[in-house]
Write a protein that holds these residues in place. Structure first.
Motif, PDB file in Angstrom:
ATOM      1  N   UNK A  64      -8.643  22.257  -1.779  1.00  0.00           N
ATOM      2  CA  UNK A  64      -8.924  21.038  -1.022  1.00  0.00           C
ATOM      3  C   UNK A  64      -7.757  20.057  -1.168  1.00  0.00           C
ATOM      4  N   UNK A  65      -7.313  19.545  -0.035  1.00  0.00           N
ATOM      5  CA  UNK A  65      -6.280  18.515  -0.009  1.00  0.00           C
ATOM      6  C   UNK A  65      -6.983  17.164  -0.071  1.00  0.00           C
ATOM      7  N   UNK A  66      -6.921  16.475  -1.211  1.00  0.00           N
ATOM      8  CA  UNK A  66      -7.649  15.207  -1.340  1.00  0.00           C
ATOM      9  C   UNK A  66      -7.207  14.141  -0.345  1.00  0.00           C
ATOM     10  N   UNK A  67      -5.985  14.247   0.172  1.00  0.00           N
ATOM     11  CA  UNK A  67      -5.531  13.251   1.146  1.00  0.00           C
ATOM     12  C   UNK A  67      -6.165  13.481   2.518  1.00  0.00           C
ATOM     13  N   UNK A  68      -6.681  14.684   2.765  1.00  0.00           N
ATOM     14  CA  UNK A  68      -7.345  14.993   4.032  1.00  0.00           C
ATOM     15  C   UNK A  68      -8.859  14.790   3.952  1.00  0.00           C
ATOM     16  N   UNK A  69      -9.340  14.507   2.761  1.00  0.00           N
ATOM     17  CA  UNK A  69     -10.775  14.356   2.524  1.00  0.00           C
ATOM     18  C   UNK A  69     -11.220  12.931   2.824  1.00  0.00           C
ATOM     19  N   UNK A  70     -12.375  12.791   3.449  1.00  0.00           N
ATOM     20  CA  UNK A  70     -12.945  11.460   3.669  1.00  0.00           C
ATOM     21  C   UNK A  70     -13.162  10.814   2.299  1.00  0.00           C
ATOM     22  N   UNK A  71     -12.597   9.633   2.038  1.00  0.00           N
ATOM     23  CA  UNK A  71     -12.757   8.976   0.732  1.00  0.00           C
ATOM     24  C   UNK A  71     -14.214   8.726   0.348  1.00  0.00           C
ATOM     25  N   UNK A  72     -15.088   8.643   1.317  1.00  0.00           N
ATOM     26  CA  UNK A  72     -16.515   8.444   1.029  1.00  0.00           C
ATOM     27  C   UNK A  72     -17.060   9.609   0.207  1.00  0.00           C
ATOM     28  N   UNK A  73     -16.515  10.800   0.405  1.00  0.00           N
ATOM     29  CA  UNK A  73     -16.981  11.970  -0.343  1.00  0.00           C
ATOM     30  C   UNK A  73     -16.556  11.932  -1.802  1.00  0.00           C
ATOM     31  N   UNK A  74     -15.713  10.979  -2.139  1.00  0.00           N
ATOM     32  CA  UNK A  74     -15.288  10.798  -3.527  1.00  0.00           C
ATOM     33  C   UNK A  74     -15.751   9.446  -4.077  1.00  0.00           C
ATOM     34  N   UNK A  75     -16.694   8.820  -3.393  1.00  0.00           N
ATOM     35  CA  UNK A  75     -17.222   7.513  -3.798  1.00  0.00           C
ATOM     36  C   UNK A  75     -18.621   7.711  -4.388  1.00  0.00           C
ATOM     37  N   UNK A  76     -18.739   7.459  -5.700  1.00  0.00           N
ATOM     38  CA  UNK A  76     -19.995   7.744  -6.392  1.00  0.00           C
ATOM     39  C   UNK A  76     -20.676   6.494  -6.931  1.00  0.00           C
ATOM     40  N   UNK A  77     -20.096   5.306  -6.706  1.00  0.00           N
ATOM     41  CA  UNK A  77     -20.683   4.078  -7.242  1.00  0.00           C
ATOM     42  C   UNK A  77     -21.906   3.657  -6.424  1.00  0.00           C
ATOM     43  N   UNK A  78     -22.648   2.711  -6.953  1.00  0.00           N
ATOM     44  CA  UNK A  78     -23.837   2.149  -6.287  1.00  0.00           C
ATOM     45  C   UNK A  78     -24.816   3.230  -5.843  1.00  0.00           C
ATOM     46  N   UNK A  79     -25.026   4.219  -6.710  1.00  0.00           N
ATOM     47  CA  UNK A  79     -25.984   5.279  -6.383  1.00  0.00           C
ATOM     48  C   UNK A  79     -25.591   6.107  -5.184  1.00  0.00           C
ATOM     49  N   UNK A  80     -24.294   6.200  -4.939  1.00  0.00           N
ATOM     50  CA  UNK A  80     -23.739   6.952  -3.816  1.00  0.00           C
ATOM     51  C   UNK A  80     -24.208   6.403  -2.472  1.00  0.00           C
ATOM     52  N   UNK A  81     -24.361   5.071  -2.414  1.00  0.00           N
ATOM     53  CA  UNK A  81     -24.857   4.391  -1.206  1.00  0.00           C
ATOM     54  C   UNK A  81     -23.981   4.665   0.010  1.00  0.00           C
ATOM     55  N   UNK A  82     -22.664   4.682  -0.177  1.00  0.00           N
ATOM     56  CA  UNK A  82     -21.768   4.928   0.961  1.00  0.00           C
ATOM     57  C   UNK A  82     -21.968   6.332   1.526  1.00  0.00           C
ATOM     58  N   UNK A  83     -22.146   7.315   0.645  1.00  0.00           N
ATOM     59  CA  UNK A  83     -22.399   8.686   1.108  1.00  0.00           C
ATOM     60  C   UNK A  83     -23.732   8.770   1.850  1.00  0.00           C
ATOM     61  N   UNK A  84     -24.749   8.173   1.284  1.00  0.00           N
ATOM     62  CA  UNK A  84     -26.076   8.215   1.908  1.00  0.00           C
ATOM     63  C   UNK A  84     -26.066   7.523   3.266  1.00  0.00           C
ATOM     64  N   UNK A  85     -25.350   6.401   3.370  1.00  0.00           N
ATOM     65  CA  UNK A  85     -25.289   5.668   4.638  1.00  0.00           C
ATOM     66  C   UNK A  85     -24.551   6.474   5.709  1.00  0.00           C
ATOM     67  N   UNK A  86     -23.448   7.102   5.329  1.00  0.00           N
ATOM     68  CA  UNK A  86     -22.638   7.824   6.312  1.00  0.00           C
ATOM     69  C   UNK A  86     -23.152   9.229   6.604  1.00  0.00           C
ATOM     70  N   UNK A  87     -23.597   9.936   5.556  1.00  0.00           N
ATOM     71  CA  UNK A  87     -23.954  11.351   5.708  1.00  0.00           C
ATOM     72  C   UNK A  87     -25.433  11.663   5.484  1.00  0.00           C
ATOM     73  N   UNK A  88     -26.234  10.661   5.145  1.00  0.00           N
ATOM     74  CA  UNK A  88     -27.664  10.839   4.885  1.00  0.00           C
ATOM     75  C   UNK A  88     -27.941  11.828   3.759  1.00  0.00           C
ATOM     76  N   UNK A  89     -27.007  11.951   2.838  1.00  0.00           N
ATOM     77  CA  UNK A  89     -27.151  12.832   1.694  1.00  0.00           C
ATOM     78  C   UNK A  89     -26.049  12.564   0.695  1.00  0.00           C
TER      79      UNK A  89
END
Length: 110
Positions: free
Chosen positions: A44-69
């Motif tokens: 995996x090229x981390x520069x090509x990865x959506x930064x949200x997939x590497x955001x784990x703070x606030x109970x992964x709220x950003x992931x849940x909001x964007x990807x519903x999981x």
């Protein structure tokens, strides 16, 4: 599942080969309502990865909001016993017994 599909498309474009699906989608529930996933980091090229997939703070709220999981790199530590997310997802939370999860080969994703 739209959010899940969007996330795995991003993971595939960043070089990820395999995603593992967990949550109520791997239970006997007639209408699953959530999912958790982990992904293999090899290639995996981390520069090509959506930064949200590497955001784990606030109970992964950003992931849940964007990807519903929620998504985790497969090898990072999931619990105080030192199990990786890939290992953790394969244990039943209530019984501690092994359970199955779904492996998705992103190479075959159209």
């Amino acid at each position: 599942m739209e959010g899940f599909r969007t996330a795995i498309e991003n993971l595939k474009s960043a070089g990820c080969q395999t995603v593992y699906l967990n949550g109520s989608f791997v239970t006997s529930k007639t209408h699953p309502n959530d999912y958790d996933a982990c992904w293999e980091e090899a290639g995996v090229d981390p520069t090509a990865l959506d930064p949200v997939l590497l955001t784990f703070d606030a109970g992964r709220a950003a992931q849940k909001a964007k990807y519903m999981g929620e998504f985790f790199p497969a090898s990072i530590i999931a619990d105080i016993d030192g199990m990786s997310f890939l290992e953790f997802f394969q244990m039943d939370k209530e019984t501690g017994r092994p359970k199955g999860i779904i492996a998705i080969d992103l190479g075959g994703l159209a």
